[in-house]
Design an enzyme around this catalytic site. Structure first.
Site, PDB file in Angstrom:
ATOM      1  N   ARG A 229     -34.243  -2.058  16.504  1.00 43.42           N
ATOM      2  CA  ARG A 229     -33.050  -1.396  17.058  1.00 43.42           C
ATOM      3  C   ARG A 229     -32.293  -0.581  16.006  1.00 43.42           C
ATOM      4  NH1 ARG A 229     -30.740  -6.640  20.386  1.00 43.42           N
ATOM      5  NH2 ARG A 229     -31.677  -6.100  22.375  1.00 43.42           N
TER       6      ARG A 229
ATOM      7  N   ILE B  63      -7.019  -2.920   1.107  1.00 47.24           N
ATOM      8  CA  ILE B  63      -8.477  -3.104   1.078  1.00 47.24           C
ATOM      9  C   ILE B  63      -9.179  -1.757   1.128  1.00 47.24           C
ATOM     10  CG2 ILE B  63      -8.513  -5.426   2.061  1.00 47.24           C
ATOM     11  CD1 ILE B  63      -9.565  -4.063   4.664  1.00 47.24           C
ATOM     12  N   ASP B  64      -8.489  -0.732   1.664  1.00 47.96           N
ATOM     13  CA  ASP B  64      -9.131   0.586   1.789  1.00 47.96           C
ATOM     14  C   ASP B  64      -9.402   1.237   0.427  1.00 47.96           C
ATOM     15  OD1 ASP B  64      -8.792   0.110   4.444  1.00 47.96           O
ATOM     16  OD2 ASP B  64      -7.506   1.819   4.864  1.00 47.96           O
TER      17      ASP B  64
ATOM     18  N   GLU C  72     -13.912   3.406  10.366  1.00 48.12           N
ATOM     19  CA  GLU C  72     -13.085   3.568  11.576  1.00 48.12           C
ATOM     20  C   GLU C  72     -12.401   4.936  11.630  1.00 48.12           C
ATOM     21  OE1 GLU C  72      -9.893   0.653  11.328  1.00 48.12           O
ATOM     22  OE2 GLU C  72      -9.232   1.445   9.396  1.00 48.12           O
TER      23      GLU C  72
ATOM     24  N   GLY D 132       2.384   3.017   2.301  1.00 51.28           N
ATOM     25  CA  GLY D 132       3.642   2.981   3.058  1.00 51.28           C
ATOM     26  C   GLY D 132       4.706   2.156   2.357  1.00 51.28           C
TER      27      GLY D 132
ATOM     28  N   GLY E  35     -11.170   1.500   7.054  1.00 48.88           N
ATOM     29  CA  GLY E  35     -11.089   2.698   6.219  1.00 48.88           C
ATOM     30  C   GLY E  35     -10.458   3.801   7.051  1.00 48.88           C
ATOM     31  N   ARG E  36      -9.141   3.884   6.962  1.00 52.22           N
ATOM     32  CA  ARG E  36      -8.407   4.835   7.822  1.00 52.22           C
ATOM     33  C   ARG E  36      -8.640   6.276   7.393  1.00 52.22           C
ATOM     34  NH1 ARG E  36      -4.625   2.553  10.988  1.00 52.22           N
ATOM     35  NH2 ARG E  36      -3.683   4.545  11.457  1.00 52.22           N
TER      36      ARG E  36
ATOM     37  N   GLY F  28       0.829  -1.200   0.000  1.00 52.03           N
ATOM     38  CA  GLY F  28       0.000   0.000   0.000  1.00 52.03           C
ATOM     39  C   GLY F  28       0.862   1.248   0.000  1.00 52.03           C
TER      40      GLY F  28
END
Ligand code: F6P
Length: 357
Positions: free
Chosen positions: A173, A137-138, A233, A115, A181-182, A113
């Site tokens: 409910r 995956i993001d 997230e 990085g 997903g950063r 990815g």
């Protein structure tokens, strides 16, 4: 000719399909493939690697994870946060270079990815014959419309929402599903739309609890007593907080917990029974979808083609139904984020999905 391959960063479904593609295409050219274990770490003397023949790849197409192992920590971590670039120290690079020389490797395929490709770019600039294959995956790498693993992650989200739907309805409910997903909300957006979520919360679109609560109350008054909320997230709480688990020394900050926080707030503001569920690494595990198997395989084959043509410093890229390549630096420069006014977001809004904005 010998070609090296390594998987670096978090795993995702489809990595083995890339290995399958590289080994298959390289074998046709009569090349040997060296698979380094645990990312760049496997290049540090004494090197840890495996010679990969077509026999070694039998049956791996359908396997999740990676037969080579991977890491998102260690000596080669070039990124420790959004935009924070750290150079890999010269003595570490020199050690790994010894391995390249001893094994006589003419091209190194780095499947990673943002990085890992930043590390790849540094090595390329230092003269290494690097070829990048995008993996996350993001799905947030710019310069490629899709990365393998994303479709598998989305299908896991959809499966989870299908399950949450029936229990939410039975109990009237609000169900909150936290997904990965950063920085980008692609998984939440695609998974939310396909899984019939009513509310989708993304890092790219600021939300307020007032907006979500009145949406839920309105649904109630219309006779829809359950609501499915998907939250990425990396979404930011209205007060500006990104919810983290810990600072993960030596790696990127670990995100997580926003699902519980959103559920607790919605329980208060709507008065409804609310539950949270965190999907976590279920999204990264398991067998790749057929789309990810095919995309991964094509990426692997293209990586070998680039090696054959000595087009180093380039990353395989998928654009408009074609697998091609772009300079790695184009891919790591910026993240591909969800555009709040894009056709996809507007289409979701048109069918009544609330983004809390
Ligand atoms: O970047 C991919 C990703 O799956 C993120 O969505 C998530 O925040 C992170 O990796 C999790 O990393 P780890 O496996 O180290 O917990």
């Amino acid at each position: 000719m010998k070609i090296g391959i390594l998987n670096s960063g978090g795993d995702c479904p489809g990595l083995n399909a890339v290995i399958h593609g590289v080994v298959g295409a390289a074998h046709q050219l009569g090349w040997e493939v060296i698979g380094f274990r645990d990312g760049f770490e496997g290049m540090l003397p004494p090197a840890s690697y495996k010679v990969l023949t077509p026999r070694d790849t039998i049956g791996i197409l359908k396997l999740g994870g990676t037969i080579l192992g991977t890491t998102n920590k260690g000596h080669f971590a070039a990124k420790v946060g959004k935009g924070d670039i750290a150079e890999v120290p010269a003595e570490i690079v020199a050690k790994a270079k010894q391995t390249m020389e001893v094994l006589d490797i003419s091209a190194l395929v780095v499947v990673g990815g943002d990085g890992s490709l930043t590390t790849g770019l540094q090595l390329y600039r230092e003269g290494w014959p690097i070829i990048g294959v995008p993996k996350t995956i993001d799905n947030d790498l710019s310069a490629t419309a899709f990365t393998f693993g994303f479709d598998s992650a989305v299908s896991t989200v959809v499966d989870a929402l299908d399950r949450l739907h029936t229990t939410a309805e039975s109990h009237k409910r609000v169900m909150v599903l936290e997904v990965m997903g950063r920085h980008a909300g692609w998984i939440a957006l695609w998974g939310g739309i396909a899984g019939g979520a009513n509310v989708v919360l993304l890092p790219e679109i600021p939300f307020s609890f007032e907006k979500i609560s009145s949406f839920i109350n309105q649904r109630d008054s219309q006779g829809h007593h359950s609501t499915l909320v998907v939250v990425a997230e990396g979404a930011t709480m209205p007060e500006g907080e990104i919810v983290t688990i810990d600072d993960n020394a030596g790696g990127e900050v670990r995100l997580g917990g926003i699902g519980d926080r959103v559920a607790a707030r919605l329980a208060k503001t709507t008065g409804k029974e609310t539950r949270a569920c965190t999907l976590g690494h279920l999204q990264r595990g398991g067998a790749p979808t057929s789309i990810d198997r095919i995309l991964g395989m094509r990426f692997g084959v293209m990586a070998v083609k680039l090696a054959q043509e000595k087009k180093f410093g380039r990353m395989v890229s998928y654009q408009a139904y074609h697998v091609d390549s772009v300079p790695i630096e184009q891919a790591v420069n910026q993240l591909r984020l969800v555009e709040p006014t894009s056709e996809l977001v507007l289409a979701a809004k048109a069918v009544g999905i609330c983004f809390g904005d």
